[in-house]
Write a protein that holds these residues in place. Structure first.
Motif, mmCIF file in Angstrom:
data_model
loop_
_atom_site.group_PDB
_atom_site.id
_atom_site.type_symbol
_atom_site.label_atom_id
_atom_site.label_comp_id
_atom_site.label_asym_id
_atom_site.label_seq_id
_atom_site.Cartn_x
_atom_site.Cartn_y
_atom_site.Cartn_z
ATOM 1 N N GLN A 55 61.067 56.650 -68.155
ATOM 2 C CA GLN A 55 61.692 56.544 -66.837
ATOM 3 C C GLN A 55 62.031 57.927 -66.277
ATOM 4 N N ARG A 56 62.508 58.834 -67.138
ATOM 5 C CA ARG A 56 62.795 60.199 -66.682
ATOM 6 C C ARG A 56 61.516 60.894 -66.225
ATOM 7 N N GLU A 57 60.422 60.707 -66.981
ATOM 8 C CA GLU A 57 59.145 61.313 -66.598
ATOM 9 C C GLU A 57 58.644 60.747 -65.269
ATOM 10 N N ALA A 58 58.777 59.439 -65.100
ATOM 11 C CA ALA A 58 58.331 58.818 -63.851
ATOM 12 C C ALA A 58 59.157 59.341 -62.672
ATOM 13 N N TYR A 59 60.462 59.482 -62.872
ATOM 14 C CA TYR A 59 61.320 60.016 -61.812
ATOM 15 C C TYR A 59 60.926 61.456 -61.477
ATOM 16 N N ALA A 60 60.704 62.258 -62.508
ATOM 17 C CA ALA A 60 60.312 63.662 -62.287
ATOM 18 C C ALA A 60 58.977 63.742 -61.549
ATOM 19 N N ALA A 61 58.040 62.870 -61.888
ATOM 20 C CA ALA A 61 56.734 62.866 -61.220
ATOM 21 C C ALA A 61 56.882 62.480 -59.749
ATOM 22 N N ARG A 62 57.709 61.464 -59.465
ATOM 23 C CA ARG A 62 57.938 61.075 -58.068
ATOM 24 C C ARG A 62 58.591 62.211 -57.287
ATOM 25 N N LYS A 63 59.554 62.873 -57.916
ATOM 26 C CA LYS A 63 60.238 63.994 -57.258
ATOM 27 C C LYS A 63 59.252 65.129 -56.987
ATOM 28 N N ARG A 64 58.402 65.423 -57.968
ATOM 29 C CA ARG A 64 57.391 66.486 -57.829
ATOM 30 C C ARG A 64 56.417 66.134 -56.704
ATOM 31 N N ASP A 65 55.967 64.880 -56.660
ATOM 32 C CA ASP A 65 55.043 64.445 -55.605
ATOM 33 C C ASP A 65 55.682 64.573 -54.230
ATOM 34 N N LYS A 66 56.955 64.185 -54.136
ATOM 35 C CA LYS A 66 57.652 64.280 -52.857
ATOM 36 C C LYS A 66 57.785 65.735 -52.423
ATOM 37 N N GLU A 67 58.139 66.612 -53.355
ATOM 38 C CA GLU A 67 58.270 68.034 -53.031
ATOM 39 C C GLU A 67 56.936 68.626 -52.596
ATOM 40 N N GLN A 68 55.842 68.234 -53.263
ATOM 41 C CA GLN A 68 54.522 68.727 -52.879
ATOM 42 C C GLN A 68 54.138 68.228 -51.493
ATOM 43 N N SER A 69 54.450 66.975 -51.207
ATOM 44 C CA SER A 69 54.142 66.417 -49.892
ATOM 45 C C SER A 69 54.922 67.135 -48.808
ATOM 46 N N LEU A 70 56.211 67.402 -49.070
ATOM 47 C CA LEU A 70 57.029 68.116 -48.087
ATOM 48 C C LEU A 70 56.522 69.539 -47.881
ATOM 49 N N ALA A 71 56.088 70.191 -48.967
ATOM 50 C CA ALA A 71 55.554 71.554 -48.857
ATOM 51 C C ALA A 71 54.266 71.558 -48.032
ATOM 52 N N LEU A 72 53.395 70.568 -48.252
ATOM 53 C CA LEU A 72 52.163 70.474 -47.464
ATOM 54 C C LEU A 72 52.470 70.201 -45.994
ATOM 55 N N LEU A 73 53.452 69.344 -45.750
ATOM 56 C CA LEU A 73 53.834 69.048 -44.376
ATOM 57 C C LEU A 73 54.372 70.303 -43.691
ATOM 58 N N GLU A 74 55.192 71.068 -44.387
ATOM 59 C CA GLU A 74 55.747 72.311 -43.834
ATOM 60 C C GLU A 74 54.621 73.319 -43.561
ATOM 61 N N GLN A 75 53.678 73.408 -44.506
ATOM 62 C CA GLN A 75 52.537 74.316 -44.324
ATOM 63 C C GLN A 75 51.726 73.892 -43.106
ATOM 64 N N TRP A 76 51.543 72.614 -42.935
ATOM 65 C CA TRP A 76 50.782 72.083 -41.803
ATOM 66 C C TRP A 76 51.491 72.415 -40.483
ATOM 67 N N LYS A 77 52.819 72.241 -40.479
ATOM 68 C CA LYS A 77 53.598 72.538 -39.267
ATOM 69 C C LYS A 77 53.507 74.028 -38.922
ATOM 70 N N GLN A 78 53.614 74.886 -39.935
ATOM 71 C CA GLN A 78 53.586 76.322 -39.696
ATOM 72 C C GLN A 78 52.210 76.802 -39.231
ATOM 73 N N SER A 79 51.175 76.078 -39.588
ATOM 74 C CA SER A 79 49.826 76.494 -39.192
ATOM 75 C C SER A 79 49.440 75.935 -37.819
ATOM 76 N N GLY A 80 50.390 75.307 -37.186
ATOM 77 C CA GLY A 80 50.103 74.753 -35.861
ATOM 78 C C GLY A 80 49.346 73.442 -35.939
ATOM 79 N N GLY A 81 49.485 72.721 -37.026
ATOM 80 C CA GLY A 81 48.822 71.429 -37.175
ATOM 81 C C GLY A 81 47.460 71.509 -37.820
ATOM 82 N N GLU A 82 47.110 72.667 -38.385
ATOM 83 C CA GLU A 82 45.822 72.815 -39.058
ATOM 84 C C GLU A 82 46.049 73.313 -40.485
ATOM 85 N N LEU A 83 45.309 72.753 -41.390
ATOM 86 C CA LEU A 83 45.410 73.203 -42.780
ATOM 87 C C LEU A 83 44.240 74.105 -43.154
#
Length: 142
Positions: free
Chosen positions: A114-142
């Motif tokens: 359960q701890r591993e599953a929680y850590a994986a979900r947290k990691r996935d969420k952080e990666q998604s937020l980082a990609l979203l931030e990168q996308w926003k900073q690039s003006g909507g282009e990756l």
């Protein structure tokens, strides 16, 4: 052809004991069966981390002799758990889960999963937020 398969083969759910849940034990308590209904039930059940196996053998074969012995052991456990509850299959499985949680080693292994599953979900969420931030900073282009 389903009828031919039913006459020539029998099937069993075999638990490995590594990542086994109470429902897997209940399915395994059936031992060798020749109906395709069980195959469908087995395949629909598979859960995360399930490492159980669907075994198949020709009818009247002596392959996998320990399956029937283990099935009887699991069936006795299932009936005992059922008697301690309201008599329903769902309550029997709940009681089997409670029994499993009495084992400190198993409880720790489940908690670790359960701890591993929680850590994986947290990691996935952080990666998604980082990609979203990168996308926003690039003006909507990756």
């Amino acid at each position: 052809n389903g009828k031919l398969l039913k006459r020539l083969w029998e099937f069993a759910w075999f638990v490995t004991g590594k990542e086994t849940c109470a429902f897997c034990y209940a399915i395994a308590s059936n031992g060798w069966v020749s109906t395709l209904h069980y195959i469908k039930a087995f395949r629909q059940h598979i859960h995360g981390n399930c490492d159980c196996k669907l075994l198949a053998r020709p009818v009247h074969s002596d392959d996998f002799p320990d399956v029937e012995e283990k099935a009887n052991e699991y069936l006795n456990w299932y009936y005992d758990a059922k008697e301690r509850g309201d008599g329903s299959s769902a309550d029997a499985i709940r009681n089997m889960r409670r029994d499993m949680m009495q084992d400190p080693e198993l409880r720790e292994r489940i908690n670790e999963q359960q701890r591993e599953a929680y850590a994986a979900r947290k990691r996935d969420k952080e990666q998604s937020l980082a990609l979203l931030e990168q996308w926003k900073q690039s003006g909507g282009e990756l």
